[in-house]
Design a protein around this motif. Structure first.
Motif, PDB file in Angstrom:
ATOM      1  N   MET A 102       0.882  -1.284   0.158  1.00  0.00           N
ATOM      2  CA  MET A 102      -0.001  -0.001   0.076  1.00  0.00           C
ATOM      3  C   MET A 102       0.765   1.166  -0.011  1.00  0.00           C
ATOM      4  SD  MET A 102      -2.983  -1.246   0.239  1.00  0.00           S
ATOM      5  CE  MET A 102      -4.025   0.207   0.514  1.00  0.00           C
ATOM      6  N   THR A 103       0.579   2.182  -0.668  1.00  0.00           N
ATOM      7  CA  THR A 103       1.222   3.532  -0.851  1.00  0.00           C
ATOM      8  C   THR A 103       0.290   4.601  -0.016  1.00  0.00           C
ATOM      9  OG1 THR A 103       0.330   4.131  -2.852  1.00  0.00           O
ATOM     10  CG2 THR A 103       2.320   2.816  -2.819  1.00  0.00           C
ATOM     11  N   PHE A 104       0.930   5.253   0.841  1.00  0.00           N
ATOM     12  CA  PHE A 104       0.178   6.261   1.512  1.00  0.00           C
ATOM     13  C   PHE A 104       1.499   7.381   1.714  1.00  0.00           C
ATOM     14  CE2 PHE A 104      -1.576   2.528   3.282  1.00  0.00           C
ATOM     15  CZ  PHE A 104      -2.844   2.831   3.380  1.00  0.00           C
TER      16      PHE A 104
ATOM     17  N   SER B 175      12.001   1.180  11.737  1.00  0.00           N
ATOM     18  CA  SER B 175      11.986   2.574  10.805  1.00  0.00           C
ATOM     19  C   SER B 175      11.749   1.964   9.126  1.00  0.00           C
ATOM     20  CB  SER B 175      13.319   3.237  10.849  1.00  0.00           C
ATOM     21  OG  SER B 175      13.203   4.282   9.769  1.00  0.00           O
ATOM     22  N   GLU B 176      12.475   0.769   9.083  1.00  0.00           N
ATOM     23  CA  GLU B 176      12.224   0.234   7.521  1.00  0.00           C
ATOM     24  C   GLU B 176      11.048  -0.403   7.606  1.00  0.00           C
ATOM     25  OE1 GLU B 176      15.641  -2.627   7.665  1.00  0.00           O
ATOM     26  OE2 GLU B 176      17.213  -1.051   7.571  1.00  0.00           O
TER      27      GLU B 176
ATOM     28  N   ARG C  75       5.851   0.298   4.654  1.00  0.00           N
ATOM     29  CA  ARG C  75       4.291   0.244   5.104  1.00  0.00           C
ATOM     30  C   ARG C  75       3.960  -1.356   5.422  1.00  0.00           C
ATOM     31  NH1 ARG C  75       5.681   5.027   5.227  1.00  0.00           N
ATOM     32  NH2 ARG C  75       4.675   6.654   3.976  1.00  0.00           N
ATOM     33  N   LYS C  76       4.913  -1.829   6.260  1.00  0.00           N
ATOM     34  CA  LYS C  76       4.539  -3.493   6.629  1.00  0.00           C
ATOM     35  C   LYS C  76       4.025  -3.259   8.167  1.00  0.00           C
ATOM     36  CE  LYS C  76       7.923  -5.519   3.573  1.00  0.00           C
ATOM     37  NZ  LYS C  76       9.079  -6.160   3.470  1.00  0.00           N
ATOM     38  N   ASP C  77       4.350  -2.465   8.711  1.00  0.00           N
ATOM     39  CA  ASP C  77       4.184  -2.353  10.296  1.00  0.00           C
ATOM     40  C   ASP C  77       4.165  -0.841  10.514  1.00  0.00           C
ATOM     41  OD1 ASP C  77       3.364  -3.548  12.747  1.00  0.00           O
ATOM     42  OD2 ASP C  77       5.612  -3.451  13.311  1.00  0.00           O
ATOM     43  N   PHE C  78       3.727  -0.402  11.749  1.00  0.00           N
ATOM     44  CA  PHE C  78       3.567   0.976  12.205  1.00  0.00           C
ATOM     45  C   PHE C  78       3.613   1.203  13.328  1.00  0.00           C
ATOM     46  CE2 PHE C  78       1.186   0.001   8.249  1.00  0.00           C
ATOM     47  CZ  PHE C  78       1.434   0.991   7.364  1.00  0.00           C
TER      48      PHE C  78
ATOM     49  N   LEU D 232       0.423   0.105  15.456  1.00  0.00           N
ATOM     50  CA  LEU D 232      -0.512  -0.508  14.707  1.00  0.00           C
ATOM     51  C   LEU D 232      -0.018  -1.667  13.967  1.00  0.00           C
ATOM     52  CD1 LEU D 232      -2.252   2.825  13.575  1.00  0.00           C
ATOM     53  CD2 LEU D 232      -3.004   1.021  15.239  1.00  0.00           C
ATOM     54  N   HIS D 233      -0.265  -3.131  14.221  1.00  0.00           N
ATOM     55  CA  HIS D 233       0.595  -3.906  13.788  1.00  0.00           C
ATOM     56  C   HIS D 233      -0.383  -4.976  12.949  1.00  0.00           C
ATOM     57  CE1 HIS D 233       3.621  -2.643  16.524  1.00  0.00           C
ATOM     58  NE2 HIS D 233       2.843  -2.843  17.435  1.00  0.00           N
ATOM     59  N   ARG D 234       0.379  -5.906  12.218  1.00  0.00           N
ATOM     60  CA  ARG D 234      -0.232  -6.766  11.206  1.00  0.00           C
ATOM     61  C   ARG D 234      -1.514  -6.378  10.448  1.00  0.00           C
ATOM     62  NH1 ARG D 234       0.975  -8.708  16.236  1.00  0.00           N
ATOM     63  NH2 ARG D 234       2.205 -10.437  16.569  1.00  0.00           N
ATOM     64  N   PRO D 235      -1.102  -5.320   9.715  1.00  0.00           N
ATOM     65  CA  PRO D 235      -2.238  -4.964   8.673  1.00  0.00           C
ATOM     66  C   PRO D 235      -2.840  -5.635   8.057  1.00  0.00           C
ATOM     67  CG  PRO D 235      -0.165  -4.005   8.215  1.00  0.00           C
ATOM     68  CD  PRO D 235       0.147  -4.678   9.361  1.00  0.00           C
TER      69      PRO D 235
END
Length: 194
Positions: free
Chosen positions: A1-3, A66-67, A72-75, A93-96
């Motif tokens: 996903m791109t944000f 940070s990586e 956009r894999k984990d926040f 915010l984990h495990r999207p």
């Protein structure tokens, strides 16, 4: 996903909440050491807390976090006190699950600062971040059934108890632990009706 415009830092009344960066390891290490006795009460839920903490481990976590955030894999986020500028805790915010979108909320903090509302403030801000920036439909929190402090935070920020999974995890001592599932959902006609 791109944000493309996803902020890596935002503020609440008392906290700066930002993505970990290389160089944050020593400050995160101090917070982990301060919280470790409380975190280790829930080894089935927080297996990382059973490891011996070190500045190097905390720094590696910050670099990897940070990586992951940039990819956009984990926040993951650090909670930083606006006045003292110390790291008071961490969460994210984990495990999207992008098809929904849905996230798992996690949080912890320095033991001497528990009971001041800081972690409710941080958890609520993370839930709102998910709804505002990801158009999340669901944010859930998974707590050990004996973790009264986390349960209180979930309830304080308006999450609903969906159920208790009995004997869902096994602790290192062999005991079986129950797990509570809380959620907060976007209010629509078809989701999360009471």
């Amino acid at each position: 996903m791109t944000f493309p415009n996803l902020p890596t830092v935002f503020e609440t009344e008392r906290l700066i909440i930002r993505s970990p960066q290389p160089g944050d390891g020593p400050n995160l290490f101090d917070a982990v050491v301060d919280a470790l006795a409380d975190l280790r009460q829930f080894p089935a839920s927080l297996p990382w807390a059973m490891e011996t903490p070190s500045v190097d481990t905390s720094e590696s976590y910050c670099v990897a976090s940070s990586e992951s955030f940039q990819a956009r894999k984990d926040f993951p986020f650090l909670f930083i006190d606006k006045t003292s500028h110390i790291v008071v805790g961490s969460g994210g915010l984990h495990r999207p699950r992008w098809a929904v979108p849905a996230f798992e909320l996690g949080f912890w903090g320095r033991s001497p600062l528990v009971g001041r509302g800081l972690f409710s403030e941080a958890a609520d801000a993370l839930v709102n971040f998910a709804f505002a920036h990801f158009d999340a439909k669901r944010v859930e929190a998974i707590c050990d059934d004996l973790n009264v402090r986390s349960i209180r935070v979930c309830e304080r920020i308006g999450m609903q108890l969906e159920g208790v999974l009995r004997h869902e995890r096994r602790a290192p001592d062999g005991s079986l632990r129950n797990t509570r599932i809380y959620s907060k959902c976007e209010r629509t006609e078809t989701t999360c009706k009471k």
